[in-house]
Design a protein around this motif. Structure first.
Motif, PDB file in Angstrom:
ATOM      1  N   UNK A 299       0.674  -1.129   0.138  1.00 46.92           N
ATOM      2  CA  UNK A 299      -0.021   0.145  -0.079  1.00 46.92           C
ATOM      3  C   UNK A 299       0.674   1.228  -0.053  1.00 46.92           C
ATOM      4  N   UNK A 300       1.934   1.207   0.675  1.00 46.86           N
ATOM      5  CA  UNK A 300       2.785   2.308   0.967  1.00 46.86           C
ATOM      6  C   UNK A 300       3.485   2.583  -0.640  1.00 46.86           C
ATOM      7  N   UNK A 301       3.970   1.424  -1.217  1.00 51.21           N
ATOM      8  CA  UNK A 301       4.665   1.453  -2.380  1.00 51.21           C
ATOM      9  C   UNK A 301       3.587   2.164  -3.418  1.00 51.21           C
ATOM     10  N   UNK A 302       2.502   1.846  -3.487  1.00 49.19           N
ATOM     11  CA  UNK A 302       1.539   2.369  -4.535  1.00 49.19           C
ATOM     12  C   UNK A 302       0.783   3.685  -4.212  1.00 49.19           C
ATOM     13  N   UNK A 303       1.291   4.215  -3.119  1.00 50.96           N
ATOM     14  CA  UNK A 303       0.871   5.524  -2.830  1.00 50.96           C
ATOM     15  C   UNK A 303      -0.544   5.764  -2.117  1.00 50.96           C
ATOM     16  N   UNK A 304      -0.943   4.745  -1.668  1.00 50.20           N
ATOM     17  CA  UNK A 304      -2.271   4.692  -0.891  1.00 50.20           C
ATOM     18  C   UNK A 304      -1.995   5.071   0.543  1.00 50.20           C
ATOM     19  N   UNK A 305      -2.772   6.197   0.805  1.00 43.72           N
ATOM     20  CA  UNK A 305      -2.404   6.344   2.501  1.00 43.72           C
ATOM     21  C   UNK A 305      -3.512   5.856   3.383  1.00 43.72           C
ATOM     22  N   UNK A 306      -3.208   4.756   3.429  1.00 43.49           N
ATOM     23  CA  UNK A 306      -4.280   4.072   4.250  1.00 43.49           C
ATOM     24  C   UNK A 306      -3.572   2.505   4.730  1.00 43.49           C
ATOM     25  N   UNK A 307      -3.779   2.008   5.715  1.00 46.65           N
ATOM     26  CA  UNK A 307      -3.487   0.538   6.043  1.00 46.65           C
ATOM     27  C   UNK A 307      -4.487  -0.370   5.802  1.00 46.65           C
ATOM     28  N   UNK A 308      -4.062  -1.596   5.737  1.00 49.44           N
ATOM     29  CA  UNK A 308      -4.822  -2.988   5.709  1.00 49.44           C
ATOM     30  C   UNK A 308      -5.978  -2.678   6.914  1.00 49.44           C
TER      31      UNK A 308
END
Ligand code: SF4
Length: 494
Positions: A299-308
């Motif tokens: 998620x971090x690598x693709x630029x999404x600012x949320x966690x699982x």
């Protein structure tokens, strides 16, 4: 790569097929056979003689050379489609040998393979005949033919619901909290101040377009089947802005015939209890809450600012607010993901029990940050996307989900597909209607494309809205003027 067309003009199909083997690469197109001894060259030729037609292709490069020809009696290959098919068989053969593997979709390049199954059924073909045709004539793998047939069977009763004057409404909200690395949509990150400043004006214009489109639909006697908000991430808007749009839709359209109302709440970091409550109270019945993956480093690598964890939390919140139809999107082949990680994401999604799970294959589009003009980025080479997609299909079907819509995109890893799975009776109708092109989609908002469909003849026409919010606002009246085409279409066609 240089791609040479000699004696024919079947550029679209041939080039699309070549792109399936050389993802993200640009081709230099030539129509005259120049120096054929050059490297990195794909040569294609159709030559008609007195009695026979010859289809021929070769590829040369990296010290390799492969050629294939098919010669048939002239009378048996006079139609354009058949000529294209035979030429593509030659191209497929040489490129499969060149890259060392074929493609699971054979020479089928279209984005809607399931539509073909419905057409074959209408022609009276049974499933075995369809298998034979697609496997023998188009080289499609038996597994993909099965997937198409199963999907078409799930769709069949849903397609019966639509009537000649049915339509669906698409509402475009082209804003997101940040931009994902693979995104190719016209979506503006609201971290950009000038984009954020435009939002109130955008919402106001959107409501005006909704009112205009509602009047149009009423005057033409159209029947609303489904509403779908996409973008972007609609829940990027504030609760009062969502309420403003919901109210405009409620006041402008007759919702008494509505079968489904979906809002994409795709990014968990945009979801709050207040927003969900506003949506629920206005009659929204289906939301998408998209993990994409349950692996935090990915998620971090693709630029999404949320966690699982945040995805799971917002999913539970949506259940508490009362949503009984939730979709979750997953993506196979994300940078930084691996087979084990993807399988865990599928298992996690299933354990949460959403009604719908949609499995996309990563598509590396030209307008995304991931794109490189000289081919796939290094971190996507040797990606096990094929195994991921197979695992998802097998595991989801074992868990009681059935495929109900399927489409393909350009530049997806291994040319794989996107498939929506649903627990029986919870299928997302809008997805089926737009993919199978069975009724009109009236689109409102920036980058919306209205697709006018005549279900009797299959004729399709389009009306394009301006792409970016600032253009949409600046040229608003011009755009409304364009929408007159909707009335003209119905007056001429019905
Ligand atoms: S959430 Fe979707 S539309 Fe928004 S930036 Fe990510 S991929 Fe693009």
């Amino acid at each position: 790569m240089i791609l040479v067309f000699s004696g024919h003009n079947y550029k679209y199909e041939t080039e699309s097929l070549c792109k399936m083997f050389f993802s993200c690469q640009r081709f230099q197109i030539e129509y005259e056979a120049g120096d054929l001894s050059r490297d990195n060259l794909i040569f294609t030729r159709v030559k008609t003689g007195k009695t026979h037609t010859l289809f021929y292709a070769f590829v040369r490069g990296e010290g390799k050379f492969f050629a294939k020809s098919i010669r048939v009696p002239k009378d048996s290959a006079q139609e354009k489609n058949e000529q294209e098919r035979l030429l593509c068989l030659c191209v497929h053969r040489v490129l499969s040998r060149y890259v060392g593997q074929g493609t699971k979709w054979g020479i089928l390049t279209g984005i809607r393979p399931v539509k073909r199954i419905h057409e074959y059924w209408e022609q009276g073909m049974d499933d075995m005949a369809i298998h034979q045709k697609l496997e023998r004539d188009y080289l499609v793998s038996p597994q993909k033919v099965d997937l198409c047939i199963t999907t078409a069977k799930t769709q069949a009763p849903l397609l019966q619901l639509t009537q000649p004057k049915s339509f669906s409404l698409y509402v475009s909200i082209p804003y997101c909290p940040s931009r994902c690395s693979y995104c190719s949509f016209v979506s503006h990150s609201i971290t950009n101040r000038s984009a954020l400043k435009l939002v109130p004006s955008y919402v106001e214009h959107l409501c005006r377009e909704i009112a205009y489109t509602g009047d149009l639909a009423k005057s033409l006697g159209l029947r609303l089947e489904s509403v779908y908000w996409g973008g972007g991430t609609p829940t990027t808007l504030e609760p009062d802005q969502l309420a403003q749009i919901l109210q405009a839709i409620g006041q402008s359209f007759d919702l008494s015939t509505l079968r489904e109302y979906t809002v994409e709440a795709g990014r968990p970091d945009t979801i709050t209890e207040q927003k969900l409550t506003v949506l629920k109270q206005a009659g929204v019945g289906r939301v998408s809450i998209n993990p994409q993956t349950f692996q935090n480093p990915v998620l971090e690598e693709i630029g999404r600012r949320h966690t699982a964890e945040m995805t799971i939390d917002r999913y539970k919140l949506a259940r508490q607010v009362g949503f009984d139809c939730i979709n979750m999107d997953l993506i196979a082949g994300l940078p930084g993901d691996d087979l084990a990680g993807f399988c865990r994401s599928v298992d996690k999604a299933i354990s949460l029990g959403p009604e719908n799970i949609t499995v996309h294959t990563l598509s590396v589009k030209r307008s995304s940050r991931l794109f490189q003009s000289d081919g796939l980025p290094q971190n996507l080479k040797d990606n096990p996307a094929g195994e991921m997609v197979d695992y998802a299909q097998h595991t989801l079907m074992e868990a009681g989900y059935r495929p109900y819509y399927l489409y393909r995109q350009k530049n997806t890893l291994e040319n794989l597909e996107n498939v929506g799975y649903a627990k029986p009776g919870t299928e997302g109708l809008y997805n089926v209607y737009i993919m199978e092109e069975v009724h009109t989609i009236l689109a409102v908002g920036a980058s919306g494309v209205t697709k006018l469909v005549n279900p009797y003849t299959g004729l399709i026409d389009r009306v394009f809205n301006y792409k970016f919010p600032y253009e949409y606002i600046d040229h608003f009246n011009v755009m409304l003027e364009r929408k007159r085409k909707v009335a003209e279409f119905y007056e001429q066609q019905f």
